[in-house]
Design an enzyme around this catalytic site. Structure first.
Site, short mmCIF file in Angstrom:
data_model
loop_
_atom_site.label_atom_id
_atom_site.label_comp_id
_atom_site.label_asym_id
_atom_site.label_seq_id
_atom_site.Cartn_x
_atom_site.Cartn_y
_atom_site.Cartn_z
N GLU A 45 43.10 24.69 63.46
CA GLU A 45 42.97 26.29 63.62
C GLU A 45 42.07 27.00 63.08
O GLU A 45 41.67 27.83 63.74
CB GLU A 45 44.40 26.71 62.75
CG GLU A 45 44.79 27.96 63.11
CD GLU A 45 44.22 29.29 62.49
OE1 GLU A 45 44.28 30.46 63.02
OE2 GLU A 45 43.56 28.97 61.51
N GLU A 46 41.47 26.51 61.86
CA GLU A 46 40.33 27.27 61.46
C GLU A 46 39.17 27.35 62.07
O GLU A 46 38.30 28.11 62.21
CB GLU A 46 39.92 26.66 60.26
CG GLU A 46 41.30 26.86 58.93
CD GLU A 46 41.73 28.49 58.52
OE1 GLU A 46 40.98 29.45 59.12
OE2 GLU A 46 42.69 28.53 57.83
N ASP B 144 51.64 31.25 59.47
CA ASP B 144 50.25 31.18 59.08
C ASP B 144 49.85 32.39 58.41
O ASP B 144 48.71 33.00 58.82
CB ASP B 144 49.31 30.78 60.45
CG ASP B 144 48.08 30.52 59.93
OD1 ASP B 144 47.71 30.18 58.79
OD2 ASP B 144 46.88 30.54 60.79
N HIS C 215 40.85 31.61 52.41
CA HIS C 215 39.29 30.94 52.58
C HIS C 215 38.55 30.87 51.54
O HIS C 215 37.16 31.00 51.38
CB HIS C 215 38.65 31.71 53.83
CG HIS C 215 39.50 31.80 55.19
ND1 HIS C 215 38.78 32.42 56.10
CD2 HIS C 215 40.48 31.24 55.39
CE1 HIS C 215 39.62 32.20 57.35
NE2 HIS C 215 40.72 31.46 57.01
N HIS D 93 49.18 25.14 60.60
CA HIS D 93 48.17 24.23 60.68
C HIS D 93 47.87 23.44 59.59
O HIS D 93 47.88 23.73 58.55
CB HIS D 93 46.90 25.04 61.07
CG HIS D 93 46.51 26.19 60.25
ND1 HIS D 93 45.52 25.79 59.25
CD2 HIS D 93 46.68 27.40 60.23
CE1 HIS D 93 45.16 26.62 58.75
NE2 HIS D 93 45.73 27.77 59.07
N ASP E 166 47.06 28.83 52.85
CA ASP E 166 46.41 28.71 54.29
C ASP E 166 46.20 27.20 54.53
O ASP E 166 44.84 26.87 54.48
CB ASP E 166 45.20 29.59 54.43
CG ASP E 166 44.60 29.74 55.83
OD1 ASP E 166 45.41 29.34 56.76
OD2 ASP E 166 43.72 30.44 55.85
#
Lengths: 453, 453
Positions: A312-313, A339, A411, A268, A280
Site C-alpha cells: 500500500e505504502e 487504514d 510514517h 495493509h 499504519d
C-alpha cells in the site's frame, strides 16, 4: 399479498433477532483481545516491513500463520512484483552559518544524492503556495524548504490539505531550478523526528532528491534564514529495486448460507521502514481480522474475506488486487479497508440507500452505544487497496475514525504499539463486528439502492 | 525605644511599598518576552552545545553578547578545563531471532565498544532491583537490559527513583559478568527516541559499554526475550577528551545600596548533543536572565549576578564554581539555579526562617496570583551548579516546577523550543522577579533565621 405479509413478518421477527445478535457480538468484541494481540505480535515479532524487504517476507509468513491460528479458511498468498524503494544511509547537516546535524528522512521514491552529497543555500517558504508563486530566480540553484505546518483535525483533513507538499513538491521545485527539495514533516505534533512517505516525480521534469525535515529543525532553518544565508548539505543513498517480490495474504470465514457472496475487508501488511507500523497499518489488519473472526464464529450467511495487502505504502497493491480479482467483482457484495489507525470510530458511511433498507433498520441503535453515527452521505470509497474494487462497482462502506493524533505518528519512528489505546482499538473491532454481522447476514444486494421514502 | 519605633514605622511603610513594587514588576514580567527570545536565540542560533564541543565556544560568545545586549555589567568569562565526552557513530541491531535496527543513544562517559562492536544474548530485567538480585549465571557473558518504566510525577520524583538505572547500572551489571549494559530510556512518555545522560563507572569494576534504548524498542526486546533467545549487536564509537576547554559566563545587575551583597542565580549553558537544550537548560538561563534584567532595571539595593554554567551535564561546573569563588562566599547572600525546565512553578522554598521575617511578610500574597505557595519546609539546595556554594554556607532558595512533562523531553532530541509553553515560561520569570526583588531590596542576613514566633 400473502407473500408480502410473510416477508414483513419474517422481517419483523428476523430484524430484531439480527440486532440482538449484533448487540451480543458487539459486547463480546469490546472484551475481545484478539486485535491487541495481533498488533503486538506483528509489531514485535516482525517490526517494520516495507514492500520488497526481507521483513516483508517474514510478514507474509506471519500473516499465513496468524490467519490459520485464528481459524480462517482458504488462506492464500498471492505473489506479484513491485518496484521497491530501499533507504540507505542518510544525513543532513547545516553548514552555514554554523555546522550542526539536521533530522531528516528521505521520501520514498526519491533519487539518491550524488555520492558526495548535495550542498547549497536554503530558500524557505512558509507555504506550498508561496513556493509556487516564487520566481525562478529565488529558487534556481538552491535547496527549497517548504515549512508549512499541518493542521490537526478530528477527521484527518489536515493531511489532504498538505499532501502535495510531500508528494509533488520536488518536481515543482525542480521546475523552478531547485537542486534539492525539503518538506517540513507532515506532522501534527512538534516532536523532532521526521515523517517519511512516498513522493512521485512529474514526467519530463528533472529529478532532484527529496526529504522530510523534522518540525523543530524546519523551524530553526526558517529562523536562521530570516537572519542571513543558510546552507545545508544533504546526503542520501537509496536504491530502487524493480521486480521485487510482494504478496497479498488472505483468508476467509466461509458463509453458511451464501458462501459465494463475499465481503472483502482488510488492512495493509507493509509499513514504512521506521517505527513498527502499528497504527499504519497493523491496527487495520488487527481490527478487520478480529471482527471477521468474531462474526465468522457466529456462522454468518455470507463469506467474509480478510486481505492483508502487501504494497500500500508504495501504491501498488490496490490496483493489482482490482486487476487480478476483476472476474470476482460480481460476487463481492461490499468492501472496505481499515487504514486510518486505531482512533475511535465516530461515523459510518454505507453504500447509497443502504441506510434506509429494512434489514439495516436496527444498525444505528446497535452502533449508538459505541458513539457512532450512521451518516446520510453514502460512502465514496474506503482505502487505497479497495479503490480499484469500488471503481469496478463493488459497494463501499467506510468508517471515520478520530484522527486527531494519527498524524503525530504517521510514517514516523513513533508509530509503535505504545501509541494505541486498547479501548479505542476494541471499539473499532466492535463497530466492524456489528457492521459485518449486519451485511453478512443480510440477503440484499447493496448495489441496488432502496426506493426513496 | 525610639530606634525600635522608627524601625517599625519604616518597615510598616517600606514593606507594602516593596510588595507594591514587586506586584508591578511581577505583572510586567508576565508580559515580558525577554525569556522567550533568549531561549529561541540560544536554541536556534547555537543549538546543542555539550561542554568541550565547538558549539560550546559559540555558546560562550552568545552568552557574552546576550548579557551585554540586555544591559548587564561586569560580564566575565571564567575558563577552566573539563574531561569532555564526545559521541561518535553509534548503532544497535537485533540479530536474533531476526535482524532489525534498534534506537539507542550511548550514555555520557561510556567507553566505546571494540571496533567490530559487541554482540551477545540479551537478558531483560523488569526492574533494577531484579537485576541486583539476579545470579551471576543469569548475567555472565550477556548484555543486560533493565526495562523499568519511569513514573510521571508533578514534582519530578520519578527521576530520582530511577536515576541509578542510568548512572550506576553498567558497573552493577559488570560486577555480575555482563558484557554491555542497556537501560530503558529514563522517559515518561513512550516516544521512540532514546534519552541519554551521564553515567559513572564504579572504581575497580571492569568497564563495559552502556547505552539507553528507546522505550518501544525496550518493550519489543522484552516481548521477544519472553519467547526465546534474543541477541543484539551494539556498536558505539566515542571519545573522552581530557583538558577540554569550558567556560562559565556571568554578568551582574549592580546593587545601588549594597553592591557588595550578591545574589547568585543562573542556569547551565551546556546541553546534551541531541535536541537543542531548550528545557535543559536554555529555559533556566532565560528565566534567570530575564528576571535579573527586570529587577535590575528597578535599581535594587543588592547585586544580582547571573551565571551561565558551562559543564553541568558532565557534573563539572558546580564544584569548580564553589572552589574558585570560595573567598566570595561571605558576600553571597543567596543563590539558586533554575534547572528543571519551563513548567509552571507551584512552590517556593526559602532559607530556614526567612518566610517569617517581616521583610518577607508580603511575599506569599505577591506570589499567590501566580498560583505559588511559599512552603514551610526550608530549601535544602537548588541545582548542581550551586550545590558547592550552599555547602559552603550560602543560603538557598528554590522553586518547584511542574515536571509532569519534563521527562518526556529530558536529554532527548525532543528537547526543543517547540516544547516550551510561553505562558509557563513567563510565569517562571514573574516568580523569579518577585523573589529576587524581595531579596535584593531586603537588608537582612538570610543566614540568620528569624526568632521562633
Amino acid at each position: 399479498v400473502k407473500t408480502l405479509i410473510a416477508a414483513a413478518l419474517a422481517l419483523a421477527i428476523a430484524t430484531p433477532a439480527l440486532a440482538q445478535n449484533a448487540a451480543a457480538l458487539r459486547d463480546a468484541a469490546l472484551k475481545d483481545d484478539t486485535a491487541w494481540n495481533v498488533v503486538r505480535s506483528l509489531t514485535s515479532e516482525v517490526g517494520a516491513r516495507p514492500a520488497g524487504s526481507l521483513a516483508a517476507a517474514r510478514a507474509r509468513d506471519w500473516g499465513v500463520a496468524k490467519l490459520r491460528e485464528l481459524g480462517f479458511s482458504n488462506i492464500k498468498v498471492e505473489p506479484y512484483t513491485v518496484t521497491a524503494w530501499e533507504r540507505g544511509p542518510e544525513s543532513a547537516e547545516l553548514t552555514a552559518p554554523f555546522r550542526r546535524p539536521l533530522n531528516i528522512l528521505g521520501l520514498g521514491r526519491s533519487i539518491p544524492t550524488p555520492a558526495g552529497g548535495v550542498e547549497g543555500e536554503v530558500v524557505v517558504f512558509a507555504s506550498y503556495d508561496a513556493m509556487l508563486s516564487a520566481t525562478d530566480r529565488q529558487i534556481a540553484g538552491k535547496i527549497v524548504l517548504v515549512n508549512q505546518p499541518m493542521v490537526r483535525a478530528q477527521d484527518g483533513s489536515g493531511y489532504g490539505a498538505i499532501n502535495r507538499n510531500r508528494t509533488q513538491g520536488a518536481s515543482e521545485a525542480a521546475r523552478r531550478g531547485a537542486i534539492a527539495y525539503l518538506t517540513r514533516s507532515l506532522a501534527t505534533d512538534d516532536a523532532n523526528n521526521p515523517h517519511t512517505g512516498a513522493m512521485t516525480y512529474a514526467a519530463g521534469v528533472r529529478q532532484i532528491p527529496a526529504a522530510a525535515v523534522s518540525v523543530p529543525d524546519a523551524n530553526v532553518l526558517a529562523d536562521l534564514a530570516a537572519k542571513g544565508p543558510v546552507r545545508i548539505k544533504l546526503s542520501m543513498m537509496s536504491r530502487t529495486v524493480p521486480g521485487a517480490p510482494a504478496w497479498d495474504v488472505s483468508g476467509e470465514m466461509i458463509g453458511t448460507g451464501r458462501p459465494d457472496e463475499i465481503i472483502v475487508i482488510g488492512g495493509h501488511l507493509d509499513s514504512w521502514d521506521v517505527g513498527t507500523g502499528a497504527v499504519d497499518d497493523a491496527a487495520g489488519i488487527a481490527i478487520t481480522t478480529a471482527a471477521a473472526k468474531i462474526v465468522g464464529q457466529a456462522r454468518p450467511r455470507r463469506t467474509i474475506r480478510v486481505v492483508m495487502w502487501g504494497a500500500e505504502e508504495i501504491g501498488e497493491s490496490g490496483a493489482r488486487y482490482g486487476r487480478d480479482h476483476a472476474a470476482e467483482v460480481p460476487k463481492i457484495v461490499a468492501a472496505s479497508e481499515s487504514d486510518n489507525g486505531a482512533g475511535a470510530i465516530f461515523a459510518l458511511a454505507l453504500p447509497p440507500g443502504t441506510r434506509t433498507k429494512p434489514e439495516f433498520a436496527e444498525l444505528q441503535s446497535t452502533l449508538a452505544p459505541l458513539k457512532i453515527n450512521v451518516v446520510a452521505a453514502p460512502a465514496t470509497g474506503s482505502g487505497a487497496d479497495t479503490a480499484a474494487l469500488h471503481q469496478a462497482g463493488v459497494p463501499a462502506f467506510s468508517f471515520d475514525q478520530d484522527s486527531s493524533k494519527y498524524f503525530d505518528l504517521h510514517h514516523s519512528q513513533n508509530d509503535t504499539l505504545e501509541q494505541i489505546d486498547p479501548g479505542d482499538l476494541a471499539q473499532n473491532v466492535a463497530a466492524w463486528t456489528v457492521v459485518l454481522h449486519f451485511i453478512a447476514n443480510s440477503t440484499v444486494d447493496l448495489r441496488v439502492p432502496a426506493p426513496a421514502r
